[in-house]
Design a protein around this motif. Structure first.
Motif: not given
Lengths: 39, 479
Positions: B182-183, B186, B57, B53-54, B190, B46-51
């Motif tokens: 995933x965490x 991100x 990438x 995309x990160x 950045x 259930x990973x959201x869009x922000x994480x």
């Protein structure tokens, strides 16, 4: 051969897109966090 | 290499320890939320869009992107960085497939699951061989790149730098599974984006386009030449290699399964668009070398040398952090995805077919640790032939492009046909690698695979997509 203007036209948009990517990631994370959709 | 070090070893150790502590603590903290096998292997699906995309990438920004893009720019000029940025096409093409994968296989775990259900067991086993060979090649290349880059940047001996990067990534991946990967991805994304952008802004402000162009015209005019037919072949080969990597590797499939419903397509499209400029911006930094009168002893050191020459210690620290983040963000993803493939497709698929979720969860921890140990053992001797293994895998992975694309998009084709496409594509791709050169292997492999799969386009529909959903009651859990 690519001109100085051509080099500028290639690199500046790439730098702008990189900056947009950074801003978009931060925005998306904050939005997901606020909506409870982070995970 | 050591004499070119640009960062004092004590400072480098400080940076390594600080970031290592951050990654491991974050991995442990995120891992506390893992209750089930799906939590551990797929971050809860259930990973959201922000994480999302990160992580897409960050995983595609390897040490190659931040170091090889400047190197290729310094060797091939404008085509080097533009060609490298075509790696984004793999992410963009995978976007629509990711959406279908999530819908067709709501309970799927690995790319191996898809091949087994769509093309049968023979194709599955050939695919697993291809996937493991590629995964091993990438693991070794990342482990070795870690040791080599840390040594080149700071003088820390190869074995120490390689050991640290492998141990840290293995540790936080074991603690937190895909959620930890995933965490940390991100934060790593950045850091990479900010670092590369900051360096490019400093180059533009301190030297400017006109001076860079003028010096290049006088000293390295070939770098500004846009008519290099030889590099066109390299570009297309690179393109097929990248598409083959993303289409087949469980690194990308596990994310397609992990992203929340409706997120996959948008995430991969945004990741592709946002990844596109990074090799161009990183490559541009290398073009400043002639204007700075820098003596570049080896092309792969051009970016760190420009950074440290222009911005002293600050530039050196910046490059070190970018490289460390780029290495970790890919190594952790590969450890997690290969572990999933081994646990689901080898352990449960071939050895212990009745394995429960909790048994698979325990097995995953041991498999990640085992992969870490194997990576360390194979990277330690620093054999250049092993480091080049990844280039060889282009012949393997490109053969999977058409069986996967046709398998997802069409209901046509047969299992033996897919098996033949992957086997002959790989074999003839390998032959071309040795007979012609590395720059055609992926191209030939994809071409041969397409020829074998071509008759599928003219066959009648023969596959029911509902067979991909293993939750369909009559299919059982694992046939």
């Amino acid at each position: 051969m690519i001109s100085a203007a051509g080099l500028t036209a290639l690199v500046i948009p790439a730098m702008v897109l990189t900056a947009i990517a950074f801003a978009a990631l931060i925005y998306l994370i904050i939005k997901d966090q606020q909506n409870g959709n982070l995970w | 290499m050591i004499e070119a070090a640009i960062l004092p070893p004590t400072l480098a150790w400080g940076i390594i320890l600080a970031f290592s502590a951050l990654w491991v603590a974050l991995g442990w903290w995120l891992g506390r939320k893992n209750n089930s096998m799906d939590d551990y292997m797929l971050a809860g699906r259930n990973v959201g869009l922000g994480l999302a995309v990160a992580t897409a990438m960050a995983t595609w920004v390897t040490s190659n992107t931040t170091m090889t893009a400047p190197q290729l720019t310094y060797q091939l000029g404008i085509w080097g960085m533009v060609g490298y940025s075509l790696g984004a096409i793999g992410l963009l093409l995978f976007a629509p497939l990711a959406a279908e994968i999530r819908t067709l296989m709501p309970t799927g775990h690995t790319s191996g699951d898809f091949i087994r259900l769509r093309w049968g067991k023979l194709s599955w086993r050939i695919f697993l061989l291809i996937s493991f060979f590629y995964g091993l090649g990438w693991l070794i290349s990342l482990g070795m790149a870690g040791g080599i880059l840390i040594e080149a940047l700071s003088g820390i001996p190869y074995a120490y730098g390689m050991t640290v990067i492998v141990v840290i990534c293995t540790a936080y991946t074991v603690f937190g599974g895909l959620r930890a990967v995933i965490g940390t991805d991100f934060i790593q994304t950045v850091l990479i984006l900010l670092g590369v952008l900051l360096l490019a802004i400093l180059v533009v402000n301190n030297i400017g386009f006109d001076e860079i162009h003028q010096t290049l015209s006088q000293e390295r005019p070939e770098l500004l030449n846009l008519l290099l037919p030889a590099s066109i072949m390299f570009l297309f080969n690179n393109l097929f290699f990248g598409v083959g990597e993303i289409f087949h590797s469980n690194v990308w499939w596990s994310r397609a399964f992990a992203f929340a419903p409706g997120v996959g397509k948008r995430a991969y499209i945004l990741a592709g668009i946002f990844w596109l400029p990074i090799p161009i911006v990183a490559g541009f930094i290398a073009l400043a070398a002639p204007a700075l009168n820098i003596n570049v002893p080896s092309a792969d050191m051009v970016a760190p040398l420009v950074a440290s020459q222009m911005f002293g210690l600050f530039g050196a620290i910046l490059v070190f952090i970018i490289v460390f983040a780029a290495l970790a963000s890919s190594l952790d993803s590969l450890l997690a995805a290969m572990s999933d493939l081994i646990v689901k497709d080898i352990y449960k698929g071939h050895i212990h077919k009745a394995a429960t979720s909790s048994q698979m969860r325990s097995a995953a921890v041991w498999v990640i640790l085992g992969l870490g140990v194997i990576t360390w053992c194979l990277s330690l001797p620093r054999l250049s032939t092993l480091g080049e293994l990844l280039y060889l895998t282009g012949a393997f992975v490109a053969s999977t492009i058409w069986p996967i694309a046709i398998g997802i998009k069409l209901k046509k084709g047969t299992g033996p046909q897919a098996a033949l496409a992957m086997a002959t594509g790989t074999a003839i791709g390998l032959y071309s690698y040795f007979a012609i050169g590395f720059y055609v292997a992926a191209l030939v492999s994809a071409g041969v695979s397409l020829i074998v799969m071509l008759p599928a386009f003219f066959m009648k529909d023969s596959f029911d997509p509902s067979e991909l959903n293993e939750n369909t009651p009559e299919k059982g859990e694992l046939r």
